[in-house]
Motif scaffolding. Structure first.
Motif, mmCIF file in Angstrom:
data_model
loop_
_atom_site.group_PDB
_atom_site.id
_atom_site.type_symbol
_atom_site.label_atom_id
_atom_site.label_comp_id
_atom_site.label_asym_id
_atom_site.label_seq_id
_atom_site.Cartn_x
_atom_site.Cartn_y
_atom_site.Cartn_z
ATOM 1 N N ALA A 27 37.395 50.371 28.583
ATOM 2 C CA ALA A 27 37.503 51.175 29.808
ATOM 3 C C ALA A 27 37.196 50.316 31.030
ATOM 4 N N TYR A 28 36.196 49.458 30.917
ATOM 5 C CA TYR A 28 35.847 48.571 32.036
ATOM 6 C C TYR A 28 36.998 47.622 32.344
ATOM 7 N N ARG A 29 37.644 47.113 31.313
ATOM 8 C CA ARG A 29 38.806 46.238 31.539
ATOM 9 C C ARG A 29 39.896 46.986 32.299
ATOM 10 N N GLY A 30 40.139 48.236 31.910
ATOM 11 C CA GLY A 30 41.137 49.032 32.618
ATOM 12 C C GLY A 30 40.707 49.343 34.044
ATOM 13 N N PHE A 31 39.437 49.655 34.220
ATOM 14 C CA PHE A 31 38.890 50.012 35.530
ATOM 15 C C PHE A 31 38.970 48.850 36.508
ATOM 16 N N THR A 32 38.830 47.628 36.011
ATOM 17 C CA THR A 32 38.833 46.454 36.884
ATOM 18 C C THR A 32 40.189 45.760 36.974
ATOM 19 N N ALA A 33 41.148 46.148 36.151
ATOM 20 C CA ALA A 33 42.433 45.436 36.085
ATOM 21 C C ALA A 33 43.193 45.449 37.415
ATOM 22 N N ASP A 34 43.333 46.609 38.025
ATOM 23 C CA ASP A 34 44.095 46.698 39.278
ATOM 24 C C ASP A 34 43.403 45.937 40.411
ATOM 25 N N PRO A 35 42.092 46.154 40.632
ATOM 26 C CA PRO A 35 41.424 45.369 41.671
ATOM 27 C C PRO A 35 41.461 43.863 41.387
ATOM 28 N N ASP A 36 41.341 43.483 40.114
ATOM 29 C CA ASP A 36 41.388 42.052 39.780
ATOM 30 C C ASP A 36 42.692 41.411 40.243
ATOM 31 N N ARG A 37 43.793 42.120 40.087
ATOM 32 C CA ARG A 37 45.100 41.581 40.527
ATOM 33 C C ARG A 37 45.111 41.393 42.049
ATOM 34 N N ILE A 38 44.590 42.359 42.769
ATOM 35 C CA ILE A 38 44.529 42.271 44.234
ATOM 36 C C ILE A 38 43.611 41.121 44.652
ATOM 37 N N LEU A 39 42.448 41.029 44.024
ATOM 38 C CA LEU A 39 41.475 39.982 44.349
ATOM 39 C C LEU A 39 42.025 38.598 44.039
ATOM 40 N N ASP A 40 42.735 38.491 42.932
ATOM 41 C CA ASP A 40 43.294 37.202 42.524
ATOM 42 C C ASP A 40 44.264 36.658 43.574
ATOM 43 N N GLU A 41 45.048 37.543 44.172
ATOM 44 C CA GLU A 41 45.989 37.125 45.221
ATOM 45 C C GLU A 41 45.260 36.521 46.422
ATOM 46 N N LEU A 42 44.009 36.919 46.618
ATOM 47 C CA LEU A 42 43.207 36.452 47.756
ATOM 48 C C LEU A 42 42.235 35.334 47.356
ATOM 49 N N SER A 43 42.296 34.931 46.090
ATOM 50 C CA SER A 43 41.363 33.938 45.529
ATOM 51 C C SER A 43 39.917 34.430 45.583
ATOM 52 N N TYR A 44 39.731 35.729 45.385
ATOM 53 C CA TYR A 44 38.412 36.341 45.302
ATOM 54 C C TYR A 44 38.165 36.778 43.871
ATOM 55 N N GLY A 45 36.896 37.062 43.581
ATOM 56 C CA GLY A 45 36.518 37.554 42.267
ATOM 57 C C GLY A 45 35.791 38.875 42.368
ATOM 58 N N ARG A 46 35.261 39.309 41.245
ATOM 59 C CA ARG A 46 34.575 40.607 41.197
ATOM 60 C C ARG A 46 33.315 40.631 42.057
ATOM 61 N N ALA A 47 32.678 39.486 42.239
ATOM 62 C CA ALA A 47 31.485 39.448 43.097
ATOM 63 C C ALA A 47 31.854 39.817 44.528
#
Length: 164
Positions: A27-47
């Motif tokens: 569930a956590y993987r699913g919950f973070t998947a969409d934001p991770d894609r957006i963050l990756d485009e900006l070279s940001y991470g979950r922090a």
């Protein structure tokens, strides 16, 4: 197979607990998947996401309060904040009463990013909550709160208090 009753769930086996743990991971993987894609485009991470999220929840929060909420090292948070400030997403203001304090605010660009990240997660949670129903939603929140350490629960509840 019939769903276990509430009474039966009080006596979970190790296997049932393992299945719950696995469900949380997926569930956590699913919950973070969409934001991770957006963050990756900006070279940001979950922090970066967590910092933006909690600054949005408590505009004007201090760096020390954010450290307490996130449970990270000062060095780690400073790295994240330096990037967010340099990129124009977060503004750091000197405290009025204590000049050593730094109060954090999202800029308009930061608010836009936070909304984009949260919109994706809200959509996923809204769909899951609708499917599960109101009793399951209340029970899920109770389980999450029961899993928090006392300090985490205090921070969580403080975020829910009305802002003045």
């Amino acid at each position: 197979m019939a769903e276990p009753s509430g009474e039966q769930l009080l006596y979970l086996t190790d296997e049932q607990l393992r299945q719950g743990i696995e469900a949380m991971f997926f569930a956590y993987r699913g919950f973070t998947a969409d934001p991770d894609r957006i963050l990756d485009e900006l070279s940001y991470g979950r922090a970066h996401h967590r910092a933006v999220h909690f600054i949005n929840c408590a505009p004007g929060t201090t760096v020390n309060n954010l450290l307490s909420i996130l449970g990270v090292t000062k060095q780690s948070l400073n790295r994240v904040l330096r990037t967010l400030i340099a990129d124009g997403l977060v503004e750091s203001r000197v405290g009025r009463l204590d000049k050593r304090e730094r109060h954090l605010y999202l800029t308009e660009e930061g608010k836009a990013l936070e909304a984009q990240l949260s919109d994706a997660q809200r959509a996923r949670m809204r769909a899951a909550y609708r499917k599960a129903g109101p009793e399951a939603v209340a029970g899920f929140r109770q389980v999450l709160e029961a899993m928090m350490d006392a300090d985490m629960r205090r921070n969580y509840r403080a975020l829910r208090e009305p802002r003045t």
